[in-house]
Design a protein around this motif. Structure first.
Motif, mmCIF file in Angstrom:
data_model
loop_
_atom_site.group_PDB
_atom_site.id
_atom_site.type_symbol
_atom_site.label_atom_id
_atom_site.label_comp_id
_atom_site.label_asym_id
_atom_site.label_seq_id
_atom_site.Cartn_x
_atom_site.Cartn_y
_atom_site.Cartn_z
ATOM 1 N N UNK A 53 0.615 -1.176 0.292
ATOM 2 C CA UNK A 53 -0.211 -0.012 -0.201
ATOM 3 C C UNK A 53 0.737 0.859 0.015
ATOM 4 N N UNK A 54 2.141 0.778 0.291
ATOM 5 C CA UNK A 54 3.030 2.380 -0.115
ATOM 6 C C UNK A 54 3.045 3.384 -0.957
ATOM 7 N N UNK A 55 2.897 1.585 -2.363
ATOM 8 C CA UNK A 55 3.540 2.267 -4.087
ATOM 9 C C UNK A 55 1.729 2.515 -4.775
ATOM 10 N N UNK A 56 0.908 1.638 -3.953
ATOM 11 C CA UNK A 56 -0.068 1.159 -4.961
ATOM 12 C C UNK A 56 -1.642 1.831 -3.568
ATOM 13 N N UNK A 57 -2.245 2.376 -4.738
ATOM 14 C CA UNK A 57 -3.695 3.065 -3.942
ATOM 15 C C UNK A 57 -4.769 1.445 -3.631
ATOM 16 N N UNK A 58 -4.788 1.821 -2.655
ATOM 17 C CA UNK A 58 -5.773 0.611 -2.638
ATOM 18 C C UNK A 58 -6.888 1.749 -1.955
#
Length: 244
Positions: free
Chosen positions: A138-143
């Motif tokens: 979740x640090x690199x992709x939107x959830x």
């Protein structure tokens, strides 16, 4: 089993449940002197009953001053795993300042607080230590519905890079492990609903969620001398999620 951490003293925050429990107990099995820190008193007591030689400390990471005093009193460490964290879901338009602040306090500020204390003592005692911060995909992709959580973990990644830059001159390595959904007891409960589960699985090329042992193995590798030239990296344990 080879004891790669014989005699090493390692602090694990959130070390009495889920991934943290797996990290703490595996480090113990490999010869480390483990200290598990959490605000979950009953879970800490259970851990200590199972592993009497694992030292346990109960403190709320949301309290900067009490956390600083508690960690400072523990003395010197060769390694640190900043594992403690919280995750609640709120749609972006409903994200409240109270929850946003709490998430940043536990997931991000506590990493800075605990790491400052441990790293300073490493430097003072000329210990070439290793710090591993548990981040997330979740640090690199939107959830969806994870505004505060995504922000907190992106900050952890950034802080880790700065730590690697500034602490490297003292021989201290700092990295993150960035897991996908992991099948802890909580993970199994949260992702039991089939439509939600399948939506996430469809984004993971390996087609499954992670197991606690797979995250533990990555953490122990980065803590160990086997990773002696690795610092400032974000090791995804995500089945290829971030490759898409």
């Amino acid at each position: 089993m080879a004891k790669h951490f014989n005699g090493k003293r390692i602090l694990v925050t959130g070390g009495c449940q889920g991934i943290g429990y797996g990290i703490a107990t595996e480090l113990w099995k490999q010869g480390a002197n483990v200290v598990a820190l959490s605000n979950q008193k009953e879970s800490l007591q259970k851990l200590h009953k199972e592993y009497p030689s694992i030292e346990v400390v109960c403190v709320d990471l949301r309290d900067w001053a009490k956390t600083k005093a508690a960690v400072d009193a523990l003395g010197i460490f060769d390694g640190l795993v900043n594992n403690a964290g919280i995750a609640k879901t709120e749609p972006f338009l409903e994200c409240t300042p109270e929850y946003f602040d709490e998430t940043i306090t536990v997931n991000t500020k506590a990493v800075v607080n605990v790491s400052q204390i441990v790293a300073k003592k490493m430097i003072q005692n000329k210990i070439k230590g290793s710090i591993v911060n548990i981040s997330s995909q979740a640090s690199k992709a939107a959830l969806r519905d994870h505004t505060a959580y995504c922000a907190s973990k992106a900050a952890v990644d950034s802080i880790t890079r700065v730590m690697a830059l500034e602490l490297g001159q003292f021989g201290i390595r700092t990295n993150t492990v960035n897991p996908t959904v992991v099948m802890t007891d909580l993970g199994r409960a949260v992702w039991a609903e089939q439509s939600k589960k399948q939506a996430m699985l469809s984004k993971i090329p390996l087609g499954r969620f992670g197991e606690v042992s797979e995250v533990v193995n990555a953490v122990l590798f980065l803590l160990s001398e086997q990773a002696s030239m690795i610092s400032g990296v974000h090791l995804a344990v995500d089945g290829g999620f971030l490759a898409l």
